[in-house]
Design an enzyme around this catalytic site. Structure first.
Site, PDB file in Angstrom:
ATOM      1  CG  HIS A  39      -1.831   1.082   1.396  1.00  0.00           C
ATOM      2  ND1 HIS A  39      -1.874   1.901   2.504  1.00  0.00           N
ATOM      3  CD2 HIS A  39      -2.811   1.517   0.580  1.00  0.00           C
ATOM      4  CE1 HIS A  39      -2.856   2.771   2.366  1.00  0.00           C
ATOM      5  NE2 HIS A  39      -3.437   2.568   1.206  1.00  0.00           N
ATOM      6  CG  ASP A  68      -3.059   7.071  -3.045  1.00  0.00           C
ATOM      7  OD1 ASP A  68      -4.200   6.605  -2.981  1.00  0.00           O
ATOM      8  OD2 ASP A  68      -2.139   6.740  -2.269  1.00  0.00           O
ATOM      9  CG  HIS A  81      -3.086   9.227   0.672  1.00  0.00           C
ATOM     10  ND1 HIS A  81      -3.687   9.984   1.657  1.00  0.00           N
ATOM     11  CD2 HIS A  81      -3.899   8.158   0.470  1.00  0.00           C
ATOM     12  CE1 HIS A  81      -4.797   9.390   2.040  1.00  0.00           C
ATOM     13  NE2 HIS A  81      -4.957   8.285   1.342  1.00  0.00           N
ATOM     14  CD  GLU A 149      -7.418   5.704  -3.775  1.00  0.00           C
ATOM     15  OE1 GLU A 149      -6.681   5.036  -3.027  1.00  0.00           O
ATOM     16  OE2 GLU A 149      -8.277   6.521  -3.357  1.00  0.00           O
TER      17      GLU A 149
HETATM   18  O1  G3P Z   1      -6.104   0.795  -1.786  1.00  0.00           O
HETATM   19  C1  G3P Z   1      -6.926   1.085  -0.719  1.00  0.00           C
HETATM   20  C2  G3P Z   1      -6.577   2.322   0.009  1.00  0.00           C
HETATM   21  O2  G3P Z   1      -5.481   2.941  -0.595  1.00  0.00           O
HETATM   22  C3  G3P Z   1      -7.668   3.273   0.141  1.00  0.00           C
HETATM   23  O3  G3P Z   1      -7.438   4.227   1.104  1.00  0.00           O
HETATM   24  O4  G3P Z   1      -6.889   6.447   1.876  1.00  0.00           O
HETATM   25  O5  G3P Z   1      -5.126   4.743   1.775  1.00  0.00           O
HETATM   26  O6  G3P Z   1      -6.006   5.747  -0.317  1.00  0.00           O
HETATM   27  P1  G3P Z   1      -6.310   5.330   1.098  1.00  0.00           P
HETATM   28 CA    CA Z   2      -4.862   4.646  -2.023  1.00  0.00          CA
END
Ligand code: G3P
Ligand code: CA
Length: 290
Positions: A39, A68, A81, A149
């Site tokens: 992640h 992200d 992010h 994302e």
């Molecule tokens: O991939 C799932 C996760 O990234 C979603 O939450 O806030 O970490 O982008 P966040």
């Molecule tokens: Ca994410």
């Protein structure tokens, strides 16, 4: 028909009187181990969403990473992010008069000046906020695969098309890549739907936990329902697997953000397809021992 299944039945697994299609024959809880997705890169060990974080994941042996994507004032795509630069860079020192330091209010050249590593550790001083192009180059070089994302798409009209353009330019939208090494996800259903309509061959994911009754609608444009691990049950995972996504395969679920052995064992037992984690080494160890 998308999201189809043979006959309606009520599932006791859901703990509620929800009428569901009968599960597909191949939708039983999988005995396969879930994929492990680093992640924001290996973000417990290196600054999130930097090249160092995906390099770290690669060194630990992890193929799948998550990132992200957002957009600068001058229209460049960058990997970060938060919608603000403040938490993960030294922007407050470099540009003290530019509060609230939103990504969309800075040019790519300004962002390139920022240190995106020191907040995490002195060891990473000088790490940068990568452009999507730089990031894709590195993911390619590392032979990695990507869950990308689209973050805060409401702030960046047109970001779906631009993201796809960059991916295409970097060689990530050929048939083999699309089939094996890319998922595009978002918390915005509109954004996921847009990606699907622009490139129906690309695998997509919706971030959230829609009700079971809503799943058929999501299954028209999303191959995955990617939910927080705190929101899912065995019944919910089974319900997801009971529907077919836009590519005629059972919907999948990559759950997040799972950072402990106990949570790993729990979600693996539910039959999830992927585990998104800041600590991929912890998750891998738990899976090996289970
Ligand atoms: O991939 C799932 C996760 O990234 C979603 O939450 O806030 O970490 O982008 P966040
Ligand atoms: Ca994410």
């Amino acid at each position: 028909m998308h999201a189809r299944a043979a006959a309606a039945t009520t599932t006791a697994l859901l703990g509620a009187a929800v009428v569901l299609p009968a599960p597909l024959a191949h939708a039983a809880v999988s005995t396969d181990q879930p994929l492990v997705i680093a992640h924001r890169g290996a973000s417990a060990q290196a600054p999130e969403n930097t090249l160092a974080a995906i390099d770290r994941a690669a060194r630990l042996g992890f193929t799948w990473v998550e990132n992200d994507v957002q957009r600068t004032k001058d229209g460049k795509l960058v990997v970060i992010h938060d919608d603000s630069l403040a938490r993960t860079t030294d922007v407050e020192q470099v540009f003290p008069k530019r509060a609230p330091w939103k990504v969309k209010d800075f040019t790519a050249a300004e962002i390139a000046r920022l240190d995106a590593g020191s907040w995490f550790s002195a060891r990473y001083k000088g790490a940068r906020v990568p452009t999507l192009k730089q990031y894709m180059n590195r993911v390619s070089r590392n032979h990695q695969k990507l869950v990308l994302e689209i973050k805060n798409p409401q702030l960046y009209p047109g970001i779906e098309r631009e993201t796809l353009k960059t991916l295409s330019n970097e060689g990530w939208l050929g048939p083999a890549s699309v089939r094996r090494k890319l998922v595009i996800q978002s918390f915005s259903a509109d954004s996921v739907r847009k990606v699907h309509s622009l490139r129906p061959d690309v695998k997509t994911g919706f971030l959230g936990t829609p009700s079971v009754a809503e799943l058929p609608a999501y299954a028209r444009f999303a191959d995955q329902i990617n939910s927080s691990h705190t929101t899912i049950s065995r019944g919910y995972v089974a319900a997801i697997h009971a529907f077919e996504g836009p590519h005629g395969k059972p919907l999948e679920i990559f759950t997040w953000t799972v950072d402990t052995a106990a949570d790993t064992r729990r979600v693996a037992g539910l039959g999830v397809n992927g585990v998104i984690t800041n600590k991929p080494d912890v998750v891998r160890k738990a899976l090996r021992e289970s």
